[in-house]
Design an enzyme around this catalytic site. Structure first.
Site: not given
Ligand code: FAD
Ligand code: SF4
Ligand code: FES
Lengths: 647, 251
Positions: A50, A52, A55, A294, A340, A435
Site C-alpha cells: 500500500g 496511501g 504506506g 467535504s 458524522r 485505515e
Molecule cells: C472521498 C474521501 C475523502 C476523505 N477526506 C478525508 C479528509 O479530509 N481528512 C481525513 O482525515 N480523512 C479523509 N478521508 C479518509 C482518508 O482519506 C483515508 O482513511 C486514508 O487516506 C486511508 O489511507 P491509507 O494509507 O490507510 O490507505 P489508502 O490510501 O486507501 O491506500 C491503500 C493502498 O493499498 C494498496 N492496496 C490495497 N489492497 C492491496 C493489495 N491487495 N495489494 C497491493 N496493494 C494494495 C492500494 O493500491 C493503495 O496504495 C477521506 C476519504 C474519502 C473516501
C-alpha cells in the site's frame, strides 16, 4: 426462516499499552524499545503493501533509516493511492489559533467522538505526534493554505469546537500524499526502496509463526510472484467498497486484510463503519461510486428540509419560515457541526419520515445562500471553489444558485485488523497501519483524523516499533524457494483459475451490487437483530450464487480488471458475514454502530458500557466454522465515559 | 431526461507488441447523468454477458484527482470539456445518435499495456530525480517558523494541483512532458523550502525527461488546453529559465 448467528468465546487479548501517566507513556515506551544498529539495518528487508498516506510515509521513513524496503500497490503509480482523494484536511493540536486547543483536547475530542470505544493510550499518542506531522509536511513543501501574514491557516471540522484542521484547498489528501510519495521516490533514487506498482497482494506467507513475505499477482501479465522479507507492513486501506457504493476509490478493497485474517490475524470491530453525511445522492443503477462533498462545507452551509412532507417546490421557492434547519433545531450547541454519525442518522430520519427532497426523496439540502450573502461569493469560491465545481460537474446544477442536495454514504471503516500498541497484528512480524488497522477512532472517526492517523502510524510510530521487533526476533533468512511460498503460489493460481472457470450467467458487478444493497439495508446506518439474521442468510446464499453462477471472461495471463474485481468480491462475501456477526453480537449502539433496539428516547445511540466496553477481536476458524471472539477490555482512566451530547 | 443511443469506436489491443484496431459497439439506453466511465462499465457488462472480453481502461478515484483515468475521446485527451478528467465527463455533454471514438493516450514514452491502458511509469522515474524536498522524517522545525506569503503559497498550490495523468503529453504534437515536469519544478521554485536543491532538481529532472524519450516543447500550448487541472504553461517558462541558469551555474 433466518439462520442462527453463532460464535465462540475466546481468551482476552492484550493491547500491550504502557501504564503510568498518559502524558509520558509513549516516551517511556520508546525508551524501552530496542534499536537496530545502522550496520544491521541494511541487512533487513521490509515489505510495505500500500502506498496511501500510511504506506508511503512508512516506506519512506523505514528506507531513510536504512532498511531495504519493497513497496507494493495496485495502481500504476504509488501516487494514485486512495488517500489522494481526501479533501477537507488534517487535524493537529498546534493551537496556532489561540483557541485553547491542546494535545489533551484533541485526545478528549477523539475519545468522545469515537463514543468511548478506542484505546486511551493510542489516542493520546496520536494527539501528541499530530503536531510533528504538520512540521514534517511543511518541510516537504506541502502547500498548505496560509494567511496573508504567511503563517498557516486553519478551519474547523465536525464534532469539535476549535479550529485545528490544516488544509490545502479541497485537495489536502493529494498534497499530503504527493509529499509522502516524493519522500518514497527519493528513497527509490537512493536505492533504498523499490516500487512494485500494478501488483495485488493475494496472500501472506507465514513461516514458523512469523510473517515472512507475500504472494502477489502481477496485474499486467498475470504472473504469480513471491517476495520474502523480515517483516510485512500492511497499509492497504479500508473496505468500505463492500457496500458497492461508497466514497472510496474503485480499487479500494478488503483482499489483503482478509487474506491476512485467514492466515491468523484477528479482525477488530469489523462492523464499525462510518457513513458520511454529505455526499452527492445516488442518481441511477449504473452508478459506480458516490462522491463526497467535504465535511468542511458544513462550516458555512446550512442543512435543511421543507417543513411540509413531500414538498415538491424548488428550494428557492420555499420561504424561510417553511424550512426546517433540523440540525440547528435539534443540536443548538453544535448545530450543523455535529459529528458524522449524528448528522447521517438525522438525515436518514428526515427522509424516512417523508421530508426528503429531490427526485428520489432521499436527499436533504445543504444551502450556502446565507454564507454567500454574509461573506460574498468570492470568499466561498476561494474556500470551496473546487468542491462546488465538482458538484456542478456531477449534477449539472450550480450550487452558488441552488442549494446542494446531499445524502449519507459509506465513507470509512473504523474496523480493521487488530493491532497492539506497537501496531503489530496477532501474527508476529505483520504490522498494520492506516485505515487497514482497527484504528484509534473507536466507533466513529472525527473528520480530518484519518489523514492524521495514517501519517502518525507511518512517519512516527512504525519507524520505532519495527526496530524493536527486528532486534528482538532477529529473523533467520528465508527465500521464496521455501515450500510455504511455493504452496501459496499454487493455491493462488488454482484460485484464479477457479474464478475463471465458473462461467455462469451473472457478472461480478451484479453480484457485488446485490451484496452492497443488502449490506446497506441490513448492516448499514441502522441495524437490528432480525435484519442481521436475514442478512447472514442472504450473504451465504449470495456466496453460493457467486461460486456457481459468476461469469468472468478473458484469461489469467493478461491485464484483466474484472478478474481482479471477482477476487475482491469473493472476499467481501466472506467478510460481510463477519461484519453481520459482529454487529449482531454487539447489543448496544455506539458511534456509527446503531442498533435500533438500543437508543435513547431522543433516538441517540445508547451504549452499554458494562457489557461492551471492549474491542471485539475476531479469530478466523475456517469457512464453515463460527469465528472466535477475543475481547480486549477498554480502560478509561482519563476520560470518563458519558452519554455523548452535542446539544 | 431521455435516454440515448451511442455508437462507440473503441481501440482494442491485446498487448504492447500486438497490433491494435477499432471495434464498434452500440449502446442503447445511455442515461445522460452517467459519467463517461460508467457508460463504459455498462458496455463491459454487455460484453461480459456476450462472453466477450471487456475493454480495459485505467481508473480509480472517479473524482478527477488520482490521475489514473486517461482516454482520448473524439481526438481530445480527457474529451472536449475543459478542465475535466475523463472520469468527470458526463454523458449529458453528448447527443443521441453520436459516434464516439475512444483511444488510449498515445506517446512514445507511454507504451500501450492493453486496450486503453498505457504505461506511464516514466513519470515516476522523473519524480525520483528530484520531485521532492530532501528532508528525512523527524528533522523538521516547527511549521510556522517557515512563513510563506499567501500569494506564493497559492501559486505553489496552483502548480502542485497536477494529477500526473499525462494528458499534456498525449495532446502535445511532440509528446513533450514539459507541463508535468514544469509544474513540479515550479511548486518548489515558489517555496522557500525548495531553494536549497533548486539547481540540482531542474538539471536532473530535465535530464530524466529527455532520457524517457519525451519530445521537446515547442510552445504549442495544447497541453494547457487539455489539462484537467488547468495547469498553466507559465510553469514551463519557469522551468526553462531555471534550467538555463542552472546549466550556466548561475542559480
Ligand atoms: C472521498 C474521501 C475523502 C476523505 N477526506 C478525508 C479528509 O479530509 N481528512 C481525513 O482525515 N480523512 C479523509 N478521508 C479518509 C482518508 O482519506 C483515508 O482513511 C486514508 O487516506 C486511508 O489511507 P491509507 O494509507 O490507510 O490507505 P489508502 O490510501 O486507501 O491506500 C491503500 C493502498 O493499498 C494498496 N492496496 C490495497 N489492497 C492491496 C493489495 N491487495 N495489494 C497491493 N496493494 C494494495 C492500494 O493500491 C493503495 O496504495 C477521506 C476519504 C474519502 C473516501
Ligand atoms: S500537467 Fe495537467 S495534463 Fe499534465 S499530467 Fe499534470 S494534470 Fe495531467
Ligand atoms: S479516475 Fe481518478 S482522476 Fe479520473
Amino acid at each position: 426462516m433466518a439462520t442462527d448467528i453463532t460464535w465462540k468465546e475466546g481468551k482476552p487479548v492484550d493491547g500491550k499499552t504502557p501504564d503510568g501517566p498518559i502524558e509520558t507513556r509513549w516516551q517511556r515506551h520508546k525508551d524501552k524499545l530496542k534499536v537496530v544498529s545502522p550496520a544491521n539495518k541494511r541487512k533487513f528487508t521490509i515489505i510495505v503493501v500500500g502506498t496511501g498516506l500510511a504506506g508511503a510515509s512508512a516506506a519512506a521513513s523505514l528506507a531513510e533509516l536504512g532498511y531495504n524496503v519493497l513497496s507494493f500497490c495496485i495502481q500504476d503509480s504509488p501516487r494514485r493511492a486512495h488517500s489522494i482523494a481526501a479533501q477537507g484536511g488534517i487535524n493537529a493540536a498546534k493551537n496556532y489559533q489561540n483557541d485553547n486547543d491542546s494535545v489533551w483536547r484533541l485526545f478528549y475530542d477523539t475519545i468522545k467522538g469515537g463514543d468511548f470505544r478506542a484505546r486511551e493510550s493510542n489516542v493520546y499518542r496520536l494527539a501528541q505526534v499530530s503536531a510533528n506531522i504538520i512540521d514534517q509536511c511543511v518541510a516537504q513543501g506541502v502547500p498548505f493554505a496560509r494567511e496573508y501574514g504567511g503563517l498557516l491557516a486553519n478551519r474547523s471540522f465536525g464534532g469539535v469546537l476549535v479550529s485545528r484542521t490544516f488544509y490545502a484547498r479541497g485537495q489536502t489528501g493529494q498534497q499530503l500524499l504527493l509529499g509522502a510519495y516524493g519522500a518514497l521516490m527519493r528513497q527509490v533514487d537512493l536505492g533504498k526502496a523499490k516500487i512494485f506498482p500494478r501488483r495485488e497482494m493475494l496472500d501472506l506467507v507465514v513461516i514458523d509463526g512469523k510473517a515472512r513475505g507475500i504472494v502477489v499477482r502481477n496485474l499486467v501479465n498475470g504472473n504469480i510472484e513471491s517476495y520474502a522479507a523480515d517483516a510485512v507492513v500492511l497499509c492497504t486501506g479500508g473496505y468500505g467498497n463492500i457496500y458497492y457504493l461508497s466514497t472510496n476509490a474503485m480499487n479500494s478493497n478488503a483482499t489483503a486484510v482478509w487474506r491476512c485474517h485467514k492466515r491468523g490475524a484477528y479482525f477488530g470491530n469489523p462492523c464499525f463503519v462510518q457513513i458520511h453525511p454529505t455526499c452527492i445522492p445516488v442518481s441511477g443503477d449504473y452508478q459506480s461510486k458516490l462522491t463526497l462533498m467535504s465535511e468542511s462545507l458544513r462550516n458555512d452551509g446550512r442543512v435543511w428540509v421543507p417543513k411540509k412532507k413531500g414538498d415538491k417546490r424548488p428550494p428557492t421557492e420555499i420561504p424561510e419560515e417553511e424550512r426546517d434547519y433540523y440540525l440547528e433545531r435539534m443540536y443548538p450547541t453544535y448545530g450543523n457541526l455535529v459529528p458524522r454519525d449524528v448528522a447521517s442518522r438525522a438525515a436518514k430520519r428526515m427522509c424516512d419520515e417523508g421530508y426528503g427532497v429531490g427526485e428520489t426523496g432521499r436527499a436533504v439540502y445543504l444551502d450556502f445562500s446565507d454564507a454567500i450573502r454574509r461573506l460574498g461569493e468570492d470568499y466561498i469560491r476561494d474556500k470551496y471553489g473546487n468542491l462546488f465545481e465538482m458538484y456542478e460537474k456531477i449534477t449539472g446544477e450550480n450550487p452558488y444558485k441552488v442549494p446542494m442536495r446531499i445524502y449519507p454514504a459509506v465513507h470509512y471503516v473504523m474496523g480493521g485488523l487488530w493491532v497492539d500498541y506497537n501496531l503489530m497484528s496477532t501474527i508476529p512480524g505483520l504490522f498494520v497501519l492506516g485505515e487497514a488497522n482497527f484504528s484509534d477512532h473507536g466507533a466513529n472517526r472525527l473528520g480530518a483524523s484519518a489523514l492524521m492517523q495514517g501519517l502518525a502510524d507511518g512517519y512516527f510510530i512504525i519507524p520505532y516499533t519495527m526496530g524493536d521487533y527486528l532486534a528482538n526476533t532477529l529473523p533467520e533468512k528465508v527465500d521464496t524457494d521455501h515450500p510455504a511460498f511455493k504452496d501459496s503460489e499454487k493455491e493462488i493460481q488454482a484460485y484464479v483459475d477457479r474464478l475463471l472457470s465458473v462461467n455462469g450467467k451473472r457478472t461480478v458487478r451484479e453480484i457485488h451490487r446485490e451484496l452492497g444493497l443488502l449490506m446497506w439495508d441490513k448492516v448499514g446506518m441502522a441495524r437490528n437483530a432480525q435484519g442481521l439474521k436475514e442478512a447472514l442468510e442472504k450473504i451465504r446464499q449470495l456466496r453460493e450464487e457467486f461460486w456457481t453462477n459468476v461469469r468472468v471472461t478473458g484469461s489469467s495471463n493478461t491485464l484483466n480488471k474484472y478478474l481482479e474485481f471477482a477476487g475482491r468480491v469473493a472476499d467481501y462475501l466472506e467478510l460481510a458475514e463477519l461484519m453481520a456477526i459482529d454487529a449482531y453480537h454487539r447489543e448496544e449502539s455506539c458511534g456509527g454502530h446503531f442498533r435500533e433496539e438500543y437508543q435513547t428516547p431522543e433516538g441517540e445511540a445508547q451504549r452499554n458500557d458494562e457489557k461492551f466496553s471492549y474491542v471485539a477481536a475476531w479469530e478466523y476458524q475456517g469457512p464453515q466454522d463460527p469465528p472466535v471472539l477475543h475481547k480486549e477490555p477498554l480502560k478509561f482512566e482519563y476520560v470518563k465515559p458519558t452519554q455523548r451530547s452535542y446539544k | 431526461m431521455s435516454l440515448m443511443t451511442l455508437h462507440l469506436k473503441v481501440w482494442r489491443q491485446a498487448g504492447p507488441d500486438q497490433p491494435g484496431r477499432f471495434e464498434t459497439y452500440t449502446l442503447n439506453n445511455v442515461n445522460p447523468h452517467m459519467s463517461f466511465l460508467e457508460m463504459l462499465d455498462v458496455l463491459n457488462e454487455q460484453l461480459i454477458k456476450e462472453g466477450k472480453e471487456p475493454v480495459e481502461y485505467d481508473n480509480d478515484c472517479r473524482e478527477g484527482i488520482c490521475g489514473m483515468c486517461s482516454l482520448v475521446i473524439n481526438g481530445i485527451p480527457h474529451g472536449q470539456l475543459p478542465r475535466t478528467a475523463t472520469c468527470q465527463l458526463h454523458m449529458r455533454h453528448f447527443n443521441d445518435g453520436d459516434t464516439i471514438t475512444i483511444e488510449p493516450f498515445r506517446a512514445r514514452a507511454f507504451p500501450v499495456v492493453k486496450d486503453l491502458v498505457v504505461d506511464r511509469s516514466a513519470f515516476d522515474r522523473i519524480i525520483a530525480r528530484g520531485g521532492y524536498i530532501s528532508v528525512n522524517t523527524g528533522s523538521a522545525p516547527d511549521a510556522n517558523t517557515i512563513p510563506v506569503a499567501k500569494e506564493k503559497a497559492d501559486a505553489a498550490m496552483d502548480a502542485a494541483e497536477c494529477i500526473g495523468c499525462g494528458a499534456c503529453v498525449a495532446a502535445c504534437p511532440n509528446a513533450s512532458a514539459a507541463l508535468f515536469v514544469g509544474a513540479k519544478i515550479s511548486q518548489y521554485i515558489l517555496l522557500p523550502q525548495g531553494q536549497p536543491e533548486r539547481p540540482r532538481r531542474v538539471l536532473r529532472m530535465v535530464a530524466q525527461m529527455d532520457e524517457e524519450k519525451f519530445g521537446a516543447c515547442s510552445n504549442h500550448g495544447e497541453c494547457e488546453a487539455v489539462c484537467p487541472k488547468g495547469i498553466s504553461i507559465i510553469n514551463i517558462a519557469r522551468m526553462r529559465k531555471d534550467y538555463r541558469k542552472a546549466a550556466l551555474g548561475l542559480l
